[in-house]
Design an enzyme around this catalytic site. Structure first.
Site, PDB file in Angstrom:
ATOM      1  N   LYS A  36       8.916   2.423   5.159  1.00  0.00           N
ATOM      2  CA  LYS A  36       9.825   1.298   5.008  1.00  0.00           C
ATOM      3  C   LYS A  36      11.277   1.738   5.278  1.00  0.00           C
ATOM      4  CE  LYS A  36       5.860  -0.375   3.726  1.00  0.00           C
ATOM      5  NZ  LYS A  36       5.383  -0.349   2.368  1.00  0.00           N
ATOM      6  N   TYR A  81       2.293  -2.516  -6.343  1.00  0.00           N
ATOM      7  CA  TYR A  81       1.904  -2.604  -4.934  1.00  0.00           C
ATOM      8  C   TYR A  81       0.368  -2.685  -4.841  1.00  0.00           C
ATOM      9  CZ  TYR A  81       1.272  -1.295  -0.077  1.00  0.00           C
ATOM     10  OH  TYR A  81       0.899  -1.277   1.244  1.00  0.00           O
ATOM     11  N   ARG A 132      -1.112  23.363   7.477  1.00  0.00           N
ATOM     12  CA  ARG A 132      -1.357  22.456   6.343  1.00  0.00           C
ATOM     13  C   ARG A 132      -0.517  22.894   5.145  1.00  0.00           C
ATOM     14  NH1 ARG A 132      -5.091  23.942   3.281  1.00  0.00           N
ATOM     15  NH2 ARG A 132      -6.741  24.068   4.839  1.00  0.00           N
ATOM     16  N   ASP A 134       8.173   4.124  -8.131  1.00  0.00           N
ATOM     17  CA  ASP A 134       7.993   3.854  -6.705  1.00  0.00           C
ATOM     18  C   ASP A 134       9.306   3.240  -6.236  1.00  0.00           C
ATOM     19  OD1 ASP A 134       7.488   2.705  -4.215  1.00  0.00           O
ATOM     20  OD2 ASP A 134       5.400   2.245  -4.690  1.00  0.00           O
TER      21      ASP A 134
END
Ligand SMILES: *Cc1c(COP(=O)(O)O)cnc(C)c1O
Length: 387
Positions: free
Chosen positions: A194, A97, A45, A169
């Site tokens: 994306k 978004y 992690r 973003d």
């Protein structure tokens, strides 16, 4: 060094074996010689070599100090929100978004964080909301789905005297078209789902930080909250990055041709594409995106009905009907019934999302085939209207 050379050679050759591809370290833990004595990795992690490789590549590609890989784009956005404390405020682009809107409004507002949604296509509007409590200015440019453009340079100038961090973003522009740090931003986020992944085969998120101080804070949040990206997906994102320049340039060229074609058609009402000179902020987009306008185009039909849009989006052959964008295969989506269905119609209309608004994500196919596909779908909408 040119940008392509820089990206390709930022992918390291494995020191242990000479492997030219980054190895997938599919492991949860690392053997220690003595308590606390190890090779820089103790638990996956906190650190994993495949993730470290991805994070270094991304930091270099965006010109930042550090980068942090998360399980999704929203997990990346969530990590940035965790920089704030109760009483702090965010000024955000009003076309934000939908997932970020839901997170800020329905989760972080509960913890005492206030969000002002502002039309940032005129950057001066931010001056009406920014104050000493403002910690973040949250920008998307271009926005989803109507491709609104914000002048990131001007926003950064406005933010500075207030000590607010500018977060961009950069999902829609991608690092190929837009480098927000050169425009004054402090933090960049990506939904790597994306353009960066680029193959519609994973979900992932990235945060990139400009300074060592921000890197340290994000590293702490990433390890404390734990929403990291697994090693196999890190490998796939690296593989995506290797071809990002080629893909995004091709997608933008295809989108430009499709947008120009749509603009000539009598069945079409409005075309939203920053590469068209008729776009409200075309000149700003041209300068801050180096003339690469991205693969997403939206348009509305003269027959402004859900029915006409439904007919259109189910009539294309190469544009596959699906949410998401940025992959090699072209996609088509009807926001009113898909990505933006949960937003009340009045609010949708206010943001320019007409009933017939259709969003396209151009892939890397041949532009002529994409145009023929649209021509054929348009003829079906016309036939339907006559019947
Ligand atoms: C998809 C998307 C996100 C969210 O990313 P996920 O990977 O789906 O969590 C955030 N911002 C923008 C602009 C997006 O398109």
């Amino acid at each position: 060094m040119g940008r392509n050379t820089d990206i390709i050679h930022s992918v390291p050759v494995d020191e242990l074996t000479g492997a030219i591809a980054v190895p997938v370290y599919q492991t949860s833990t690392f053997v220690q010689e003595a308590p606390g004595v190890h090779k820089g990795y103790d638990y996956a992690r906190s650190n994993n070599p495949t993730r470290t490789a991805l994070e270094k590549i991304v930091a270099q590609m965006e010109g930042g100090h550090g980068a942090f890989a998360f399980a999704t784009g929203l997990a990346a956005i969530d990590a940035i929100a965790k920089l704030l404390s109760s009483g702090d405020e965010i000024v955000a682009v009003d076309d934000i978004y939908g997932g970020a809107y839901r997170l800020f409004t329905h989760i972080y507002q509960k913890f005492g964080i206030k969000v002002h949604y502002v039309d940032t296509t005129d950057a001066e509007n931010v001056l009406d909301y920014i104050n000493e409590k403002t910690k973040l200015i949250w920008i998307e440019s271009p926005t989803n789905p109507t491709l609104k453009i914000t002048d990131i340079r001007r926003i950064s100038e406005i933010a500075k005297p207030f000590g607010a961090l500018v977060v961009v973003d950069n999902t829609f522009a991608s690092p190929v078209a837009q480098q927000p740090f050169t425009l004054g931003a402090d933090i960049i986020i990506h939904s790597a789902t994306k353009y960066i992944g680029g193959h519609s085969d994973l979900v992932a998120g990235l945060v990139v930080t400009k300074t060592a101080e921000l890197s340290e804070k994000l590293k702490f949040i990433q390890n404390s909250s734990g929403g990291i990206l697994g090693p196999w997906d890190c490998f796939l994102v690296i593989r995506g990055i290797e071809t990002i320049e080629l893909r995004v340039r091709r997608q933008s060229e295809n989108a430009q041709k499709v947008a120009e074609y749509l603009a000539t058609r009598p069945e079409i009402d409005k075309v939203y594409y920053p590469g068209l000179p008729t776009h409200k902020n075309h000149e700003i987009a041209k300068s801050q995106q180096h003339g690469i306008f991205g693969g997403v185009i939206s348009f509305s039909l003269k027959d402004d009905t859900v029915e006409a849009a439904s007919q259109f989006v189910t009539s294309t052959k190469y544009f596959k009907l699906a949410e998401s964008l940025g992959g090699m295969k072209s996609l088509i989506c009807h926001p009113a019934q898909m990505t933006h269905a949960s937003i009340p119609r009045e609010k949708r209309l206010h943001s320019g999302i007409q009933d017939s608004l259709i969003r396209l994500s151009a892939g890397i196919e041949d532009a002529e085939d994409l145009i023929k596909d649209i021509e054929s779908a348009l003829s079906k909408v016309k036939t339907q209207a006559r019947n």
